[in-house]
Write a protein that holds these residues in place. Structure first.
Motif, PDB file in Angstrom:
ATOM      1  N   TYR A 117      -4.930  -1.248  -2.539  1.00 40.98           N
ATOM      2  CA  TYR A 117      -5.445  -2.044  -1.428  1.00 40.98           C
ATOM      3  C   TYR A 117      -5.681  -3.495  -1.810  1.00 40.98           C
ATOM      4  O   TYR A 117      -4.976  -4.382  -1.370  1.00 40.98           O
ATOM      5  CB  TYR A 117      -6.735  -1.440  -0.866  1.00 40.98           C
TER       6      TYR A 117
ATOM      7  N   ASN B 202       0.781  -1.230   0.000  1.00 38.76           N
ATOM      8  CA  ASN B 202       0.000   0.000   0.000  1.00 38.76           C
ATOM      9  C   ASN B 202       0.813   1.281   0.000  1.00 38.76           C
ATOM     10  O   ASN B 202       0.726   2.092  -0.915  1.00 38.76           O
ATOM     11  CB  ASN B 202      -0.966  -0.036   1.194  1.00 38.76           C
ATOM     12  N   SER B 203       1.590   1.509   1.015  1.00 35.98           N
ATOM     13  CA  SER B 203       2.279   2.796   1.156  1.00 35.98           C
ATOM     14  C   SER B 203       3.578   2.865   0.370  1.00 35.98           C
ATOM     15  O   SER B 203       4.178   3.939   0.268  1.00 35.98           O
ATOM     16  CB  SER B 203       2.514   3.110   2.635  1.00 35.98           C
TER      17      SER B 203
ATOM     18  N   HIS C 158       3.331   1.879  -2.802  1.00 35.30           N
ATOM     19  CA  HIS C 158       2.746   2.069  -4.133  1.00 35.30           C
ATOM     20  C   HIS C 158       3.328   1.060  -5.128  1.00 35.30           C
ATOM     21  O   HIS C 158       3.688   1.410  -6.251  1.00 35.30           O
ATOM     22  CB  HIS C 158       2.955   3.509  -4.626  1.00 35.30           C
TER      23      HIS C 158
ATOM     24  N   GLN D 269       3.899   7.820  -5.650  1.00 36.29           N
ATOM     25  CA  GLN D 269       2.451   7.874  -5.743  1.00 36.29           C
ATOM     26  C   GLN D 269       2.040   8.505  -7.068  1.00 36.29           C
ATOM     27  O   GLN D 269       2.574   9.535  -7.467  1.00 36.29           O
ATOM     28  CB  GLN D 269       1.902   8.699  -4.578  1.00 36.29           C
TER      29      GLN D 269
ATOM     30  N   ASN E   8      -1.460   4.378  -6.481  1.00 36.72           N
ATOM     31  CA  ASN E   8      -1.886   5.370  -5.515  1.00 36.72           C
ATOM     32  C   ASN E   8      -2.572   4.663  -4.340  1.00 36.72           C
ATOM     33  O   ASN E   8      -3.776   4.496  -4.336  1.00 36.72           O
ATOM     34  CB  ASN E   8      -2.836   6.366  -6.202  1.00 36.72           C
ATOM     35  N   TYR E   9      -1.790   4.242  -3.378  1.00 32.00           N
ATOM     36  CA  TYR E   9      -2.302   3.544  -2.194  1.00 32.00           C
ATOM     37  C   TYR E   9      -3.200   2.371  -2.572  1.00 32.00           C
ATOM     38  O   TYR E   9      -4.373   2.335  -2.239  1.00 32.00           O
ATOM     39  CB  TYR E   9      -3.026   4.512  -1.256  1.00 32.00           C
TER      40      TYR E   9
END
Length: 166
Positions: free
Chosen positions: A140, A100-101, A103, A124, A137-138
């Motif tokens: 999930y 996630n963080s 990217h 990002q 972009n983040y």
């Protein structure tokens, strides 16, 4: 239906162990092995990928040092930054992680814990491209096609397709 705890103490932590002796910190994605014997968990707050044996509740760390970062490597030498989604190849040999963080989409070899970056520059954004030319972009959620040739990724306001090299 009846609910029971397979693994985890309910207290935030990162301990490997059996049943209630194991700890998680914000587990997000979960996927089961093709034979049903193991679960793989994106343990987001611990920045790790964990394995849970369904029969015993034994938890081990497959990959991730526990420190946020983006280093490719094997087992504890690899780093993640809030892994969220997780998918498993149809043959059960590779995990695909929505990191996630960072990217990025990361690949984890189940047998060895070797982690490589499949796609994403680490910056990002929303650029399409191959390998590190792509941006996320983040991201999930992630799932894999039945034949294992493509990943489908939930990426902020888009659904993205990532081709898996064979």
């Amino acid at each position: 239906g009846a609910v029971t705890t397979l693994a985890g103490s309910g207290t935030r932590g990162s301990a490997d162990g059996v049943g209630g002796a194991a700890q998680f910190y914000g587990p997000h994605g979960v996927v089961i092995s093709p034979d049903g014997s193991a679960l793989f968990v994106a343990d987001s707050g611990n920045h790790k990928i964990r394995r849970v044996e369904v029969a015993t509740g034994a938890v081990t760390t497959v990959a991730g040092s526990g420190t946020q970062g983006s280093t490719d490597g094997v087992g504890g030498a690899a780093e993640f930054y809030r892994p969220a989604g997780i998918a498993l190849s149809p043959d059960g040999s590779a995990l695909f992680v929505a990191d996630n963080s960072n990217h990025k989409i990361r690949r984890v070899e189940v047998a060895t814990g070797a982690v490589t970056t499949l796609a994403g520059s680490g910056e990002q954004g929303d650029a399409d491209g191959v390998g590190d030319a792509a941006q996320f972009n983040y991201l999930y959620g992630v799932t894999i096609s039945p034949d294992g040739s493509a990943l489908f990724v939930a990426d902020f306001c888009k659904i993205r397709r990532v081709e898996v090299a064979t």
